[in-house]
Design a protein around this motif. Structure first.
Motif, mmCIF file in Angstrom:
data_model
loop_
_atom_site.group_PDB
_atom_site.id
_atom_site.type_symbol
_atom_site.label_atom_id
_atom_site.label_comp_id
_atom_site.label_asym_id
_atom_site.label_seq_id
_atom_site.Cartn_x
_atom_site.Cartn_y
_atom_site.Cartn_z
ATOM 1 N N PRO A 108 0.883 -1.118 0.036
ATOM 2 C CA PRO A 108 0.034 0.073 -0.099
ATOM 3 C C PRO A 108 0.937 1.360 -0.024
ATOM 4 N N ASP A 109 0.278 2.283 0.200
ATOM 5 C CA ASP A 109 0.843 3.721 0.091
ATOM 6 C C ASP A 109 2.007 3.794 1.178
ATOM 7 N N THR A 110 3.331 4.094 0.728
ATOM 8 C CA THR A 110 4.371 4.149 1.444
ATOM 9 C C THR A 110 4.441 5.280 2.606
ATOM 10 N N ASN A 111 3.596 6.108 2.441
ATOM 11 C CA ASN A 111 3.475 7.397 3.162
ATOM 12 C C ASN A 111 2.585 6.953 4.558
ATOM 13 N N ILE A 112 2.078 5.860 4.675
ATOM 14 C CA ILE A 112 0.988 5.243 5.639
ATOM 15 C C ILE A 112 1.895 4.695 6.850
ATOM 16 N N SER A 113 1.941 4.967 8.163
ATOM 17 C CA SER A 113 2.290 3.967 8.924
ATOM 18 C C SER A 113 1.291 3.533 10.035
ATOM 19 N N ILE A 114 1.488 2.587 10.783
ATOM 20 C CA ILE A 114 0.487 2.147 11.891
ATOM 21 C C ILE A 114 1.064 1.881 13.053
ATOM 22 N N ALA A 115 0.278 2.158 14.218
ATOM 23 C CA ALA A 115 0.717 1.738 15.276
ATOM 24 C C ALA A 115 0.075 0.490 16.032
ATOM 25 N N LEU A 116 1.180 -0.322 16.374
ATOM 26 C CA LEU A 116 0.626 -1.617 17.252
ATOM 27 C C LEU A 116 0.670 -1.536 18.669
ATOM 28 N N ASN A 117 -0.640 -1.804 19.270
ATOM 29 C CA ASN A 117 -0.589 -1.887 20.585
ATOM 30 C C ASN A 117 -0.715 -0.152 21.160
ATOM 31 N N ASN A 118 -1.358 0.402 20.296
ATOM 32 C CA ASN A 118 -1.569 2.114 20.737
ATOM 33 C C ASN A 118 -2.032 2.031 21.956
ATOM 34 N N PHE A 119 -1.920 3.301 22.727
ATOM 35 C CA PHE A 119 -2.588 3.332 23.935
ATOM 36 C C PHE A 119 -2.690 4.845 24.267
ATOM 37 N N ASN A 120 -3.479 5.051 25.262
ATOM 38 C CA ASN A 120 -3.580 6.679 25.326
ATOM 39 C C ASN A 120 -3.091 6.907 26.743
ATOM 40 N N ASN A 121 -2.953 6.028 27.638
ATOM 41 C CA ASN A 121 -2.219 6.349 28.905
ATOM 42 C C ASN A 121 -1.748 4.987 29.454
ATOM 43 N N CYS A 122 -0.708 5.128 30.482
ATOM 44 C CA CYS A 122 0.232 4.038 30.717
ATOM 45 C C CYS A 122 -0.351 3.214 31.728
ATOM 46 N N GLY A 123 -1.509 3.487 32.438
ATOM 47 C CA GLY A 123 -1.937 2.481 33.407
ATOM 48 C C GLY A 123 -1.195 2.705 34.697
ATOM 49 N N ILE A 124 -1.800 1.808 35.833
ATOM 50 C CA ILE A 124 -1.418 2.063 37.086
ATOM 51 C C ILE A 124 -0.660 0.702 37.492
ATOM 52 N N ASP A 125 -0.916 -0.250 36.711
ATOM 53 C CA ASP A 125 -0.222 -1.737 37.272
ATOM 54 C C ASP A 125 0.950 -1.719 36.750
ATOM 55 N N TYR A 126 2.000 -2.254 37.264
ATOM 56 C CA TYR A 126 3.427 -2.186 37.145
ATOM 57 C C TYR A 126 4.135 -3.618 37.570
ATOM 58 N N TYR A 127 5.318 -3.865 36.771
ATOM 59 C CA TYR A 127 5.827 -5.199 36.987
ATOM 60 C C TYR A 127 7.539 -4.859 36.874
ATOM 61 N N SER A 128 8.154 -5.343 37.951
ATOM 62 C CA SER A 128 9.515 -5.127 37.884
ATOM 63 C C SER A 128 10.129 -6.623 38.381
ATOM 64 N N VAL A 129 11.375 -6.563 38.410
ATOM 65 C CA VAL A 129 11.896 -8.076 38.725
ATOM 66 C C VAL A 129 13.114 -7.948 39.726
ATOM 67 N N GLY A 130 13.419 -9.238 40.243
ATOM 68 C CA GLY A 130 14.632 -9.217 41.243
ATOM 69 C C GLY A 130 15.414 -10.226 40.852
ATOM 70 N N LEU A 131 16.790 -10.279 41.494
ATOM 71 C CA LEU A 131 17.587 -11.597 40.986
ATOM 72 C C LEU A 131 16.999 -12.918 41.284
ATOM 73 N N GLY A 132 17.171 -13.896 40.321
ATOM 74 C CA GLY A 132 16.471 -15.041 40.311
ATOM 75 C C GLY A 132 15.005 -15.211 39.912
ATOM 76 N N THR A 133 14.610 -14.233 39.039
ATOM 77 C CA THR A 133 13.363 -14.412 38.427
ATOM 78 C C THR A 133 13.702 -14.431 36.911
ATOM 79 N N TYR A 134 13.832 -13.505 36.359
ATOM 80 C CA TYR A 134 14.013 -13.389 34.825
ATOM 81 C C TYR A 134 14.816 -12.320 34.327
ATOM 82 N N SER A 135 15.455 -12.130 33.112
ATOM 83 C CA SER A 135 16.252 -11.382 32.726
ATOM 84 C C SER A 135 15.636 -10.627 31.523
#
Length: 289
Positions: A108-135
């Motif tokens: 299609p037209d090369t000037n067109i772009s698309i956003a996957l998983n677009n969102f308006n706000n970041c939300g309030i739930d969050y996830y972080s990791v510690g040693l011995g979990t995942y990298s």
């Protein structure tokens, strides 16, 4: 240095033995130090990250555990514990990739772009990791068609200073897990903001297949460490976690099975036990034809 304390009582040997590994991660060709390489233990889900000078130190509860060492742009190195000595230099070989032929089809037209998983706000739930979990955590994306260019990424996290790495993978058609890396460039992010915007248009990242993964790699370095206070069985517990704290949302409908994968320190991808198929991290990818 490898040092083991052995107690000859009735307990299993490997339960009472600690082995200390330390060394330097280097490029085999240039002999330059490699910062922020991932070092994991093969017999347990535990690991660390080399510092900005390529140094690391890691403790294993098993005697003679082997190391698996990886870094962007280099081949993964596995080293048997019996071959490791204190202050050892671990040299990684550069990963040279032969690009396969790209077949250009009508688009299609090369000037067109698309956003996957677009969102308006970041939300309030969050996830972080510690040693011995995942990298790493990898989230699945599906492009409208093949051979699209990845031009922008938007990543939401808590407004806390974080140094982390972005990695982009193909999908294995059989296991549907992340497989080969699409980008061998070191995409290192250093941000205090909650909303991170990355412009990748000049990198000419072409997605040959429609299925791909965007992954976030945590770096287990002092700059990313923060303390978490909680209560377990009425007792106050303080433990370390590491930034970034990625925000996510829970969707009412099921998104797609196996759309999230976590990388263990032993180099194996698995579905996260912390999330089910309706969890979606706030990572948006802009593509163009």
């Amino acid at each position: 240095m490898r040092f083991c304390i052995i107690f000859l009582i009735v307990f299993p040997l490997n339960a009472l033995c600690q082995t200390y590994y330390d060394g330097i991660i280097l490029s085999k060709s240039t002999k330059k130090r490699i910062p922020y390489a991932s070092i994991g233990l093969l017999n347990q889900n535990k690991g660390t990250t080399s510092d900005e000078k390529g140094n690391f130190r890691l403790v294993s509860k098993y005697f003679g555990d082997s190391l698996i060492i990886s870094a962007v742009g280099y081949k993964t190195l596995k080293v048997a514990g019996s071959a490791i000595v204190g202050g050892m230099k671990f040299e990684l070989e550069e990963n040279t990739v032969l690009l396969s032929e790209v077949i250009i089809t009508k688009k299609p037209d090369t000037n067109i772009s698309i956003a996957l998983n677009n969102f308006n706000n970041c939300g309030i739930d969050y996830y972080s990791v510690g040693l011995g979990t995942y990298s790493q955590i990898a989230q699945h994306f599906y492009a409208p068609h093949e051979n699209m260019q990845l031009i922008k990424l938007r990543i939401c996290k808590l407004e806390r200073k974080a140094i982390f790495r972005v990695r982009i993978y193909e999908m294995d058609s059989t296991t549907r897990k992340p497989s080969n890396e699409i980008v061998l460039k070191n995409i290192l992010v250093n941000s205090e903001n909650g909303n991170v915007n990355l412009n990748l248009e000049s990198d000419s990242i072409i997605l040959k297949k429609r299925d791909f993964f965007i992954a976030i790699e945590w770096l287990f370095i002092p700059n990313n460490e923060f303390k978490v206070k909680t209560k377990i069985n009425g007792k106050k517990i303080i433990y370390s976690n590491y930034s970034p704290s990625l925000t996510f949302k829970r969707k009412k409908s099921i998104i797609l099975s196996n759309h999230l994968w976590m990388l263990n320190f032993n180099g194996k991808w698995q579905n996260p036990i912390d999330f089910d198929s309706n969890h979606l991290f706030m990572i948006s990818a802009d593509l163009k034809n």
